[in-house]
Scaffold this motif. Structure first.
Motif, PDB file in Angstrom:
ATOM      1  N   LEU A  75       0.836  -1.198   0.000  1.00 22.41           N
ATOM      2  CA  LEU A  75       0.000   0.000   0.000  1.00 22.41           C
ATOM      3  C   LEU A  75       0.871   1.248   0.000  1.00 22.41           C
ATOM      4  O   LEU A  75       2.011   1.228   0.484  1.00 22.41           O
ATOM      5  CB  LEU A  75      -0.923  -0.016   1.222  1.00 22.41           C
ATOM      6  N   PRO A  76       0.380   2.352  -0.548  1.00 21.91           N
ATOM      7  CA  PRO A  76       1.194   3.573  -0.663  1.00 21.91           C
ATOM      8  C   PRO A  76       1.674   4.078   0.693  1.00 21.91           C
ATOM      9  O   PRO A  76       0.983   3.945   1.706  1.00 21.91           O
ATOM     10  CB  PRO A  76       0.238   4.578  -1.312  1.00 21.91           C
ATOM     11  N   THR A  77       2.871   4.636   0.684  1.00 18.31           N
ATOM     12  CA  THR A  77       3.445   5.206   1.906  1.00 18.31           C
ATOM     13  C   THR A  77       3.426   6.727   1.870  1.00 18.31           C
ATOM     14  O   THR A  77       3.817   7.370   2.838  1.00 18.31           O
ATOM     15  CB  THR A  77       4.894   4.724   2.071  1.00 18.31           C
ATOM     16  N   ARG A  78       2.975   7.304   0.750  1.00 15.83           N
ATOM     17  CA  ARG A  78       2.967   8.757   0.597  1.00 15.83           C
ATOM     18  C   ARG A  78       1.529   9.273   0.557  1.00 15.83           C
ATOM     19  O   ARG A  78       0.610   8.534   0.211  1.00 15.83           O
ATOM     20  CB  ARG A  78       3.672   9.166  -0.705  1.00 15.83           C
ATOM     21  N   PRO A  79       1.333  10.540   0.849  1.00 18.38           N
ATOM     22  CA  PRO A  79      -0.011  11.128   0.709  1.00 18.38           C
ATOM     23  C   PRO A  79      -0.439  11.085  -0.757  1.00 18.38           C
ATOM     24  O   PRO A  79       0.401  11.036  -1.663  1.00 18.38           O
ATOM     25  CB  PRO A  79       0.191  12.582   1.180  1.00 18.38           C
ATOM     26  N   PRO A  80      -1.746  11.108  -1.016  1.00 18.76           N
ATOM     27  CA  PRO A  80      -2.230  11.095  -2.404  1.00 18.76           C
ATOM     28  C   PRO A  80      -1.646  12.256  -3.214  1.00 18.76           C
ATOM     29  O   PRO A  80      -1.482  13.369  -2.706  1.00 18.76           O
ATOM     30  CB  PRO A  80      -3.748  11.232  -2.246  1.00 18.76           C
ATOM     31  N   ALA A  81      -1.314  11.973  -4.469  1.00 24.27           N
ATOM     32  CA  ALA A  81      -0.759  13.000  -5.361  1.00 24.27           C
ATOM     33  C   ALA A  81      -1.832  13.471  -6.338  1.00 24.27           C
ATOM     34  O   ALA A  81      -2.892  12.853  -6.483  1.00 24.27           O
ATOM     35  CB  ALA A  81       0.437  12.430  -6.124  1.00 24.27           C
ATOM     36  N   GLU A  82      -1.547  14.568  -7.005  1.00 24.49           N
ATOM     37  CA  GLU A  82      -2.472  15.104  -7.998  1.00 24.49           C
ATOM     38  C   GLU A  82      -2.178  14.440  -9.347  1.00 24.49           C
ATOM     39  O   GLU A  82      -1.077  14.586  -9.893  1.00 24.49           O
ATOM     40  CB  GLU A  82      -2.297  16.614  -8.118  1.00 24.49           C
ATOM     41  N   SER A  85       9.407   1.999  -5.242  1.00 20.76           N
ATOM     42  CA  SER A  85       9.052   3.338  -4.755  1.00 20.76           C
ATOM     43  C   SER A  85       8.802   4.301  -5.912  1.00 20.76           C
ATOM     44  O   SER A  85       7.888   5.138  -5.861  1.00 20.76           O
ATOM     45  CB  SER A  85      10.164   3.882  -3.855  1.00 20.76           C
ATOM     46  N   ALA A  86       9.599   4.169  -6.978  1.00 20.46           N
ATOM     47  CA  ALA A  86       9.399   5.028  -8.147  1.00 20.46           C
ATOM     48  C   ALA A  86       8.111   4.665  -8.875  1.00 20.46           C
ATOM     49  O   ALA A  86       7.396   5.543  -9.375  1.00 20.46           O
ATOM     50  CB  ALA A  86      10.599   4.907  -9.084  1.00 20.46           C
ATOM     51  N   LEU A  87       7.787   3.359  -8.927  1.00 21.76           N
ATOM     52  CA  LEU A  87       6.534   2.950  -9.571  1.00 21.76           C
ATOM     53  C   LEU A  87       5.342   3.497  -8.800  1.00 21.76           C
ATOM     54  O   LEU A  87       4.355   3.934  -9.405  1.00 21.76           O
ATOM     55  CB  LEU A  87       6.462   1.426  -9.648  1.00 21.76           C
ATOM     56  N   GLU A  88       5.425   3.479  -7.489  1.00 29.23           N
ATOM     57  CA  GLU A  88       4.335   4.041  -6.679  1.00 29.23           C
ATOM     58  C   GLU A  88       4.102   5.503  -7.034  1.00 29.23           C
ATOM     59  O   GLU A  88       2.954   5.951  -7.184  1.00 29.23           O
ATOM     60  CB  GLU A  88       4.676   3.906  -5.191  1.00 29.23           C
ATOM     61  N   GLU A  89       5.174   6.261  -7.190  1.00 28.53           N
ATOM     62  CA  GLU A  89       5.052   7.673  -7.560  1.00 28.53           C
ATOM     63  C   GLU A  89       4.431   7.826  -8.944  1.00 28.53           C
ATOM     64  O   GLU A  89       3.576   8.695  -9.157  1.00 28.53           O
ATOM     65  CB  GLU A  89       6.427   8.333  -7.539  1.00 28.53           C
ATOM     66  N   MET A  90       4.862   6.990  -9.892  1.00 30.79           N
ATOM     67  CA  MET A  90       4.328   7.076 -11.251  1.00 30.79           C
ATOM     68  C   MET A  90       2.845   6.745 -11.291  1.00 30.79           C
ATOM     69  O   MET A  90       2.061   7.406 -11.978  1.00 30.79           O
ATOM     70  CB  MET A  90       5.109   6.144 -12.175  1.00 30.79           C
ATOM     71  N   LEU A  91       2.444   5.724 -10.548  1.00 26.46           N
ATOM     72  CA  LEU A  91       1.037   5.356 -10.511  1.00 26.46           C
ATOM     73  C   LEU A  91       0.192   6.469  -9.910  1.00 26.46           C
ATOM     74  O   LEU A  91      -0.918   6.745 -10.365  1.00 26.46           O
ATOM     75  CB  LEU A  91       0.858   4.065  -9.713  1.00 26.46           C
ATOM     76  N   GLU A 112      -2.170  -2.593  -7.259  1.00 24.99           N
ATOM     77  CA  GLU A 112      -1.231  -1.553  -6.840  1.00 24.99           C
ATOM     78  C   GLU A 112      -1.641  -0.199  -7.409  1.00 24.99           C
ATOM     79  O   GLU A 112      -1.533   0.834  -6.724  1.00 24.99           O
ATOM     80  CB  GLU A 112       0.185  -1.916  -7.289  1.00 24.99           C
ATOM     81  N   ALA A 113      -2.092  -0.193  -8.651  1.00 28.35           N
ATOM     82  CA  ALA A 113      -2.545   1.053  -9.259  1.00 28.35           C
ATOM     83  C   ALA A 113      -3.744   1.613  -8.500  1.00 28.35           C
ATOM     84  O   ALA A 113      -3.796   2.815  -8.184  1.00 28.35           O
ATOM     85  CB  ALA A 113      -2.905   0.816 -10.725  1.00 28.35           C
ATOM     86  N   MET A 114      -4.711   0.768  -8.194  1.00 25.82           N
ATOM     87  CA  MET A 114      -5.890   1.221  -7.455  1.00 25.82           C
ATOM     88  C   MET A 114      -5.500   1.757  -6.084  1.00 25.82           C
ATOM     89  O   MET A 114      -6.050   2.756  -5.615  1.00 25.82           O
ATOM     90  CB  MET A 114      -6.883   0.071  -7.336  1.00 25.82           C
ATOM     91  N   ALA A 115      -4.545   1.099  -5.436  1.00 28.47           N
ATOM     92  CA  ALA A 115      -4.094   1.561  -4.120  1.00 28.47           C
ATOM     93  C   ALA A 115      -3.495   2.956  -4.202  1.00 28.47           C
ATOM     94  O   ALA A 115      -3.602   3.751  -3.259  1.00 28.47           O
ATOM     95  CB  ALA A 115      -3.070   0.581  -3.548  1.00 28.47           C
ATOM     96  N   ALA A 116      -2.870   3.268  -5.344  1.00 28.38           N
ATOM     97  CA  ALA A 116      -2.241   4.575  -5.528  1.00 28.38           C
ATOM     98  C   ALA A 116      -3.205   5.626  -6.065  1.00 28.38           C
ATOM     99  O   ALA A 116      -2.808   6.773  -6.297  1.00 28.38           O
ATOM    100  CB  ALA A 116      -1.046   4.438  -6.480  1.00 28.38           C
ATOM    101  N   GLY A 117      -4.469   5.247  -6.293  1.00 28.01           N
ATOM    102  CA  GLY A 117      -5.447   6.200  -6.804  1.00 28.01           C
ATOM    103  C   GLY A 117      -5.486   6.282  -8.314  1.00 28.01           C
ATOM    104  O   GLY A 117      -5.952   7.285  -8.878  1.00 28.01           O
ATOM    105  N   CYS A 118      -5.026   5.211  -8.986  1.00 25.09           N
ATOM    106  CA  CYS A 118      -4.992   5.181 -10.451  1.00 25.09           C
ATOM    107  C   CYS A 118      -6.002   4.161 -10.961  1.00 25.09           C
ATOM    108  O   CYS A 118      -5.807   2.950 -10.771  1.00 25.09           O
ATOM    109  CB  CYS A 118      -3.576   4.820 -10.926  1.00 25.09           C
ATOM    110  N   PRO A 119      -7.092   4.582 -11.603  1.00 23.45           N
ATOM    111  CA  PRO A 119      -8.082   3.630 -12.123  1.00 23.45           C
ATOM    112  C   PRO A 119      -7.483   2.711 -13.187  1.00 23.45           C
ATOM    113  O   PRO A 119      -6.507   3.058 -13.852  1.00 23.45           O
ATOM    114  CB  PRO A 119      -9.166   4.536 -12.726  1.00 23.45           C
ATOM    115  N   VAL A 120      -8.096   1.545 -13.346  1.00 22.72           N
ATOM    116  CA  VAL A 120      -7.607   0.533 -14.280  1.00 22.72           C
ATOM    117  C   VAL A 120      -8.555   0.434 -15.469  1.00 22.72           C
ATOM    118  O   VAL A 120      -9.778   0.336 -15.298  1.00 22.72           O
ATOM    119  CB  VAL A 120      -7.492  -0.836 -13.582  1.00 22.72           C
ATOM    120  N   ALA A 121      -7.980   0.458 -16.663  1.00 22.83           N
ATOM    121  CA  ALA A 121      -8.731   0.203 -17.893  1.00 22.83           C
ATOM    122  C   ALA A 121      -8.212  -1.115 -18.463  1.00 22.83           C
ATOM    123  O   ALA A 121      -7.070  -1.193 -18.921  1.00 22.83           O
ATOM    124  CB  ALA A 121      -8.537   1.339 -18.898  1.00 22.83           C
TER     125      ALA A 121
END
Length: 359
Positions: free
Chosen positions: A171-178, A252-258, A279-288
């Motif tokens: 799960l992400p360790t950083r606050p949600p990004a824009e 860690s870099a993939l988490e940032e990218m997602l 992992e994408a969903m956990a980072a706030g990135c929807p899946v297509a």
């Protein structure tokens, strides 16, 4: 007394299998077990900072040499290190010690033609044979998804082939990004079943429908991904600045990218569990993605999925995410879903079952 468990990781190189193995090794050690990991190469550090003692045997690298090493040298090596039990990954380990197998490879449970198309005749035969032996001879068979378990049950005609224990995701360790509107990502490889051409074509249609600033980040071995593409497509995108070849990236870099991506494209046909989609969903990135293999089990019942192979269906899915309210609702639901697959909790459940079953 906690057991000394040797992990047969001779077939692992890099990617999701290494992540799974590291998590399980780390969880076993947290529960007091001694762990020895036997590999054919130095593995990259991933989820659990190289848990367990590592024994590297480069002479076992390659499918034929791995089989010979397992049959002729591995049993003596297991006795030499003082192992009480063995955890194998996908395939049978020839040993008299109590053995558990964690299954995370879908290919052995496919029909022959699909197996051969995915990995070639030699590997298709060898993987099937080793997986069948594991099912028959392991004291404990664990599967990373219900989808994989059901394929094994159908192949063997047995409902009691083993148990399902999901491996989970970090799960992400950083606050949600824009997120950046129009910034898409695909985490892939050069394997045929990844169907990279479908992801790239969906992106191009999405971009060309009034989104000139859209981009696609391709994460994975760039040379292998390029080689997997039809020549005409490869030439067409070679100098395309909107398609960005990122290579392998650290977790860690993939988490940032997602976290800053607008959506992930998932076009693989053969995943036993879509770990990177969760992992994408956990980072706030929807899946297509396409409604195929284990993706529904992985992303949950509420994520819209396109009909398999329908490029326009993927584009429609991406366009729907332009609705800010809809996307925000889906992002929140995705984060909640992903929390049910917390990697540490999942690995702890696997470790507890292994110690119980192998003691």
């Amino acid at each position: 007394m906690s057991p000394h468990i040797a992990i047969d990781a001779l077939n692992l190189a890099q990617g999701g299998g290494v992540v799974v193995m590291d998590r399980i090794a780390d969880a076993l050690e947290r529960r007091g077990a001694k762990v020895t990991v036997i590999t054919s190469r130095t593995l990259p550090g991933n989820a659990a900072s190289q848990a367990g003692t590592r024994l590297v045997h480069p002479q076992a690298s390659g499918i034929l040499r791995t089989q010979v090493f397992r049959a002729t040298r591995l049993p003596d090596l297991l006795r030499h290190v003082g192992a009480d039990a063995v955890l194998s990954l996908n395939y049978h380990t020839p040993t008299d010690l109590p053995q558990a197998t964690f299954h995370m490879n879908l290919i052995p449970f496919l029909p022959w033609r699909e197996r051969r198309r995915a990995v070639g005749s030699l590997r298709a035969f060898a993987q099937r044979r080793a997986a069948l032996r594991a099912l028959a001879r392991s004291r404990l068979n664990l599967f990373e998804s219900c989808y994989l378990h059901d394929r094994a049950a159908n192949m063997t005609g047995r409902a009691d082939v083993g148990e399902v224990l999901h491996i989970g995701v970090d799960l992400p360790t950083r606050p949600p990004a824009e997120p950046v509107p129009g910034r898409l990502i695909a985490v892939t490889s050069g394997a045929r079943h990844k169907r990279n051409a479908l992801a790239i074509e969906a992106f191009r249609r999405y971009r060309d429908a009034g989104r000139p600033h859209a981009t696609l980040d391709l994460v994975g071995n760039a040379a292998d991904i390029r080689a997997s593409l039809p020549e005409r497509l490869r030439v067409a995108i070679e100098s395309d600045p909107t398609i960005r070849w990122r290579g392998y990236v650290a977790p860690s870099a993939l988490e940032e990218m997602l976290a800053i991506s607008w959506a992930m494209l998932a076009t693989s046909a053969l995943e036993s569990f879509f770990m990177v989609a969760v992992e994408a969903m956990a980072a706030g990135c929807p899946v297509a993605g396409y409604d195929v293999a284990s993706i529904r089990e992985s992303v949950g019942p509420s994520v819209p999925l396109a009909r398999d192979g329908d490029v326009d269906g993927l584009v429609t899915r991406l366009v729907a995410l332009d609705d800010a309210s809809r996307r925000a609702t889906e992002v929140e639901a995705g984060r909640l879903w992903a929390r049910t697959f917390d990697a540490r909790s999942c690995a702890d459940r696997i470790a507890a079952r292994l110690i119980e079953g192998l003691s």
